[in-house]
Design a protein around this motif. Structure first.
Motif, short mmCIF file in Angstrom:
data_model
loop_
_atom_site.label_atom_id
_atom_site.label_comp_id
_atom_site.label_asym_id
_atom_site.label_seq_id
_atom_site.Cartn_x
_atom_site.Cartn_y
_atom_site.Cartn_z
N LEU A 1 -62.95 -73.02 -47.75
CA LEU A 1 -62.35 -72.72 -49.04
C LEU A 1 -60.82 -72.77 -48.97
O LEU A 1 -60.16 -73.24 -49.90
N ILE A 2 -60.26 -72.29 -47.86
CA ILE A 2 -58.80 -72.30 -47.69
C ILE A 2 -58.29 -73.72 -47.48
O ILE A 2 -57.36 -74.16 -48.15
N GLU A 3 -58.91 -74.43 -46.55
CA GLU A 3 -58.39 -75.74 -46.17
C GLU A 3 -58.62 -76.81 -47.23
O GLU A 3 -57.87 -77.79 -47.30
N LYS A 4 -59.64 -76.64 -48.08
CA LYS A 4 -59.94 -77.64 -49.10
C LYS A 4 -59.35 -77.31 -50.46
O LYS A 4 -59.54 -78.04 -51.43
N SER A 5 -58.63 -76.21 -50.55
CA SER A 5 -58.03 -75.85 -51.84
C SER A 5 -56.99 -76.89 -52.25
O SER A 5 -56.23 -77.38 -51.42
N PRO A 6 -56.92 -77.23 -53.54
CA PRO A 6 -55.90 -78.16 -54.01
C PRO A 6 -54.52 -77.51 -54.15
O PRO A 6 -53.54 -78.20 -54.39
N ARG A 7 -54.45 -76.19 -54.00
CA ARG A 7 -53.20 -75.48 -54.22
C ARG A 7 -52.45 -75.27 -52.91
O ARG A 7 -53.05 -74.99 -51.88
N THR A 8 -51.12 -75.38 -52.96
CA THR A 8 -50.29 -75.18 -51.78
C THR A 8 -49.59 -73.82 -51.84
O THR A 8 -49.46 -73.22 -52.90
N ALA A 9 -49.13 -73.38 -50.68
CA ALA A 9 -48.37 -72.13 -50.62
C ALA A 9 -47.10 -72.22 -51.45
O ALA A 9 -46.68 -71.24 -52.08
N GLU A 10 -46.49 -73.38 -51.47
CA GLU A 10 -45.25 -73.57 -52.23
C GLU A 10 -45.50 -73.42 -53.73
O GLU A 10 -44.66 -72.83 -54.45
N GLU A 11 -46.63 -73.92 -54.21
CA GLU A 11 -46.95 -73.78 -55.63
C GLU A 11 -47.21 -72.32 -56.00
O GLU A 11 -46.75 -71.83 -57.05
N ILE A 12 -47.93 -71.61 -55.12
CA ILE A 12 -48.19 -70.20 -55.37
C ILE A 12 -46.88 -69.41 -55.35
O ILE A 12 -46.64 -68.55 -56.20
N ALA A 13 -46.02 -69.70 -54.37
CA ALA A 13 -44.74 -68.99 -54.26
C ALA A 13 -43.89 -69.18 -55.51
O ALA A 13 -43.27 -68.23 -56.00
N ALA A 14 -43.87 -70.40 -56.03
CA ALA A 14 -43.07 -70.66 -57.23
C ALA A 14 -43.57 -69.82 -58.41
O ALA A 14 -42.77 -69.26 -59.17
N ALA A 15 -44.89 -69.72 -58.56
CA ALA A 15 -45.45 -68.92 -59.64
C ALA A 15 -45.18 -67.44 -59.43
O ALA A 15 -44.91 -66.69 -60.38
N VAL A 16 -45.23 -66.99 -58.17
CA VAL A 16 -44.94 -65.59 -57.86
C VAL A 16 -43.51 -65.24 -58.22
O VAL A 16 -43.23 -64.19 -58.82
N ILE A 17 -42.57 -66.11 -57.89
CA ILE A 17 -41.17 -65.84 -58.17
C ILE A 17 -40.91 -65.77 -59.67
O ILE A 17 -40.11 -64.95 -60.15
N ILE A 18 -41.60 -66.59 -60.44
CA ILE A 18 -41.49 -66.50 -61.90
C ILE A 18 -41.98 -65.14 -62.38
O ILE A 18 -41.34 -64.48 -63.20
N GLY A 19 -43.13 -64.71 -61.84
CA GLY A 19 -43.67 -63.40 -62.22
C GLY A 19 -42.75 -62.26 -61.83
O GLY A 19 -42.59 -61.28 -62.59
N ILE A 20 -42.11 -62.36 -60.67
CA ILE A 20 -41.14 -61.35 -60.24
C ILE A 20 -39.98 -61.29 -61.22
O ILE A 20 -39.53 -60.22 -61.63
N GLY A 21 -39.48 -62.47 -61.58
CA GLY A 21 -38.35 -62.53 -62.51
C GLY A 21 -38.67 -61.91 -63.85
O GLY A 21 -37.79 -61.33 -64.50
N MET A 22 -39.94 -61.99 -64.26
CA MET A 22 -40.37 -61.41 -65.53
C MET A 22 -40.78 -59.95 -65.39
O MET A 22 -41.17 -59.31 -66.36
N LYS A 23 -40.72 -59.43 -64.15
CA LYS A 23 -41.11 -58.06 -63.83
C LYS A 23 -42.55 -57.77 -64.27
O LYS A 23 -42.88 -56.68 -64.75
N GLN A 24 -43.42 -58.74 -64.08
CA GLN A 24 -44.83 -58.54 -64.38
C GLN A 24 -45.43 -57.59 -63.36
O GLN A 24 -45.13 -57.68 -62.17
#
Length: 267
Positions: free
Chosen positions: A196-219
């Motif tokens: 499940l981890i190795e075949k995921s289409p999502r990268t750590a960089e994509e997740i990090a970018a979304a996390v930083i947006i959420g942090i900026g919005m103080k979600q």
């Protein structure tokens, strides 16, 4: 410009977060359990074992002496684990509780006095979609990640009078080296989790970018990918469908497990 400390910063999501915070011009301290590790250009590195209260106290001292405080604490370090309740050992339960849950608790305890004195700060705890939805064969992982969600919600209220923000990050599977940390006796669970981890289409960089947006919005609740969001919404708004999906997963696991056991006539 913020002062940022990231645990588990030597690889995976932690490294991606460090790189993106540096790119945005923040002061970043990357920490990990290794005595020596290379931090991205523009970041500093310090050894921090999240199981050690002494390491946490030393990190607080470093931030106060070098930066005069801290703005953003990302409790990101963690390991992968899981297994059937009658297969996974209690030693493995102890290990994942100590790292994935108590590691976050220690970090929050260490830096909360700093944030209270400052009357500012932001704690971001990395949980998982497993903290919101609870698939079978993942008792230990689900339990510690749900604990991180509960801790984060508690602190979001407790620290609000001090103008301290708390967020919790709940991604689904994405490509990282997390599977390398899996140990324990339920080898069938390891194989499924690694796939499940190795075949995921999502990268750590994509997740990090979304996390930083959420942090900026103080979600408070940051769900950085669509599969995790859909799973959470299904549980909340279509519970019978969610239960059927979880029980299908459990049934497939039962069939696989029983298929590995020789019948009486084969013995």
């Amino acid at each position: 410009m913020s002062r940022v400390l990231v645990t588990g910063g030597a690889s995976g999501l932690g490294l991606a977060l460090v790189q993106q915070f540096v790119a945005e011009g923040h002061e970043v301290l990357s920490t990990d359990v290794a005595a020596e590790a290379s931090a991205p250009a523009g970041a500093q590195y310090r050894r921090l074992d999240v199981r050690s209260a002494e390491d946490w106290a030393a990190a607080v001292t470093w931030c106060e002496q070098n930066w005069g405080g801290l703005d953003l604490l990302l409790n990101n370090a963690g390991i992968a684990t899981g297994g059937r309740i009658d297969v996974e050992s209690l030693d493995e339960w102890d290990r994942v509780v100590d790292i994935n849950l108590m590691g976050v608790v220690r970090g929050c305890r260490a830096f909360t006095p700093v944030f209270k004195r400052q009357r500012s700060g932001h704690i971001v705890n990395t949980a998982s979609a497993a903290g919101l939805v609870h698939p079978p064969m993942m008792s230990s992982y689900n339990t510690v990640k749900a604990g991180v969600v509960a801790l984060s919600e508690t602190l979001s209220h407790e620290l609000h009078p001090y103008d301290v923000t708390v967020s919790v990050v709940c991604p689904s599977f994405f490509r990282t080296n997390l599977a390398d940390s899996i140990q324990g006796e339920d080898t069938a669970m390891w194989t499924a989790a690694r796939q499940l981890i190795e075949k995921s289409p999502r990268t750590a960089e994509e997740i990090a970018a979304a996390v930083i947006i959420g942090i900026g919005m103080k979600q408070f609740l940051i769900i950085p990918d669509r599969p995790a969001l859909l799973a959470w919404r299904t549980k909340r708004f279509a519970r019978p469908l969610y239960d059927r999906q979880m029980r299908r997963i459990a049934e497939r696991a039962r069939v696989r497990a029983e298929g590995q056991v020789p019948s009486a006539g084969d013995e």
